[in-house]
Design an enzyme around this catalytic site. Structure first.
Site, PDB file in Angstrom:
ATOM      1  N   ARG A  13       0.639  -1.518   0.517  1.00  0.00           N
ATOM      2  CA  ARG A  13      -0.094   0.108   0.018  1.00  0.00           C
ATOM      3  C   ARG A  13       0.875   1.516  -0.134  1.00  0.00           C
ATOM      4  NH1 ARG A  13      -5.458   0.907   2.073  1.00  0.00           N
ATOM      5  NH2 ARG A  13      -5.420  -0.988   2.446  1.00  0.00           N
ATOM      6  N   GLY A  14       0.683   2.225  -0.903  1.00  0.00           N
ATOM      7  CA  GLY A  14       1.505   3.587  -0.843  1.00  0.00           C
ATOM      8  C   GLY A  14       0.525   4.502  -0.675  1.00  0.00           C
ATOM      9  N   GLY A  17      -2.324   3.991  -4.150  1.00  0.00           N
ATOM     10  CA  GLY A  17      -2.744   3.132  -4.706  1.00  0.00           C
ATOM     11  C   GLY A  17      -2.632   1.494  -3.670  1.00  0.00           C
ATOM     12  N   ASP A 229      12.502   8.094  -9.288  1.00  0.00           N
ATOM     13  CA  ASP A 229      12.320   8.367  -7.873  1.00  0.00           C
ATOM     14  C   ASP A 229      13.031   6.942  -8.297  1.00  0.00           C
ATOM     15  OD1 ASP A 229      11.403   8.277  -5.997  1.00  0.00           O
ATOM     16  OD2 ASP A 229       9.693   7.795  -5.809  1.00  0.00           O
TER      17      ASP A 229
END
Length: 403
Positions: A13-14, A17, A229
């Site tokens: 889980r971020g 989403g 990233d």
């Protein structure tokens, strides 16, 4: 949807989403299925960037996560596959207009209402399954729950005779894109932090990981993709009998440059400050324009951390993470490399970082590898080696140091 895929459990889980472990219904193949709720134009823009980048990489490189398909959810029982090369018009319109197309005004004003107040129907049996998995995870770990995911829609016990589902054209009122579902290959080794830190140090394994990461970034830059990233959290691992296979993932912050000048990605400049603190390049920290060479800096931080097994615990978290840093003051305050170099361009980095070594630390990197790492972490982006040279440089440096 449920005829194609089934969801089993939440695996990650971020901020944007949730990722589930799933299976292809016909073959039983294990998959990762990521649900991205289209709740705001800002989120939607990131999703479209991720989708576009993953479509460009397709299944063309073993060290980049493979996208199998993408589905768009537009209504209670409307889930359909997107055609290759096409973007959902409503999502593009939401990004351009700065508001979610088809969203009721009251909902846009207050997005903190519980799920049961924002929805009147469950979104197909797959959506029921999603919310059930989320609710189960939330009950076990309440600190990670969100108000929008906490409620599980209930089915009526006596449903009576089924009525034919309305098509999109027949549904009253404006349609809204509720979510994007990305169906990707499943990586059973977790992310790079989880995989490496759960095992004893192994120099051969570390060298394999380093070379694979170089290959992945070179492939992305060849396609004109700047990841922006790169960090261990965004590198997934598949465990195989021959060793780990790493997969660069999470392209939400990536940028694609199709019209490269003479094929040179370093001529394409960006200005948005984005990334993760301990891996961001000094030019990004300084708010300057930057190029794909910022990825090389991030990769240098990762390679250094992998080779020396350097870890830190970021403030506000408890998870140990791979990453290099600069120690400031007697208290041992950790400063990200990019921030330290941004404040002092003449700062001399000490590679290897750990001089007193004892098991289970791996052997220190040799002089040739240290020289390459210093080049990758140079303050001047133009002094960093381009991605297409890195794997050969790493191989050469490891060979020199082995003698």
């Amino acid at each position: 949807m449920e005829e194609l895929y089934t969801l089993e459990r939440e695996v990650g889980r971020g901020s944007y989403g949730v990722v589930f472990e799933g299976h292809m219904a016909k073959t039983g193949e294990k998959l990762a299925i990521k649900r991205l709720p289209c709740s705001s134009p800002e989120c939607i823009e990131l999703y479209l960037q991720e989708l576009w980048a993953m479509r460009a990489t397709a299944k063309n490189h073993v060290n980049v996560i493979a996208l199998h398909s993408c589905l768009l959810q537009t209504g209670p029982r409307s889930l359909k596959k997107l055609k290759p090369g096409k973007l959902p018009v409503r999502l593009v319109e939401s990004v351009l207009k700065g508001s979610v197309v088809g969203a009721p005004q009251s909902q846009e004003r207050n997005t903190s209402q519980p799920n049961t107040q924002r929805r009147t129907n469950a979104v197909s049996r797959l959506e029921d399954r999603t919310n059930t998995v989320q609710a189960r995870a939330n009950s076990n770990e309440k600190t990670r729950s969100n108000a929008s995911d906490s409620a599980t829609p209930q089915r009526p016990q006596n449903r009576g005779r089924k009525r034919p589902a309305q098509s999109e054209e027949e549904q009253p009122g404006p349609l809204r894109c509720l979510a994007l579902w990305l169906v990707m290959e499943y990586c059973d080794g977790g992310d790079l932090n989880q995989y490496l830190l759960s095992r004893p140090p192994d120099a051969q394994r570390n060298h394999s990981v380093v070379k694979q990461l170089c290959r992945a970034v070179a492939f992305l830059h060849t396609l004109g993709i700047t990841h922006r990233d790169l960090k261990p959290d965004n590198v997934l691992v598949c465990v195989t009998p021959k060793g780990p296979v790493v997969k660069v993932a999470d392209f939400g912050l990536s940028k694609m440059s199709e019209g490269l000048v003479e094929g040179d990605l370093t001529r394409q400049h960006f200005s948005s400050t984005c990334g993760s603190d301990f891996y961001m390049a000094p030019e990004v920290w300084g708010g300057l324009t930057y190029t794909a060479q910022a990825d090389i800096f991030s990769l240098g931080v990762m390679l250094w951390a992998v080779l020396e097994r350097i870890t830190f615990v970021e403030e506000g978290t408890t998870q140990e993470q791979l990453g290099a840093y600069v120690c400031k003051g007697r208290s041992g305050w950790l400063m990200p490399l990019g921030e330290a170099l941004c404040e002092n361009a003449d700062l001399q980095l000490c590679i290897p970082m750990k001089f007193k070594r004892a098991p289970p630390l791996p052997p220190p990197p040799g002089p040739a590898v240290c020289t390459l790492l210093l080049e990758m972490l140079a303050v001047n982006p133009d002094a960093r080696p381009p991605a297409d040279q890195l794997e050969a440089r790493v191989r050469s440096a490891l060979k020199k140091d082995s003698h």
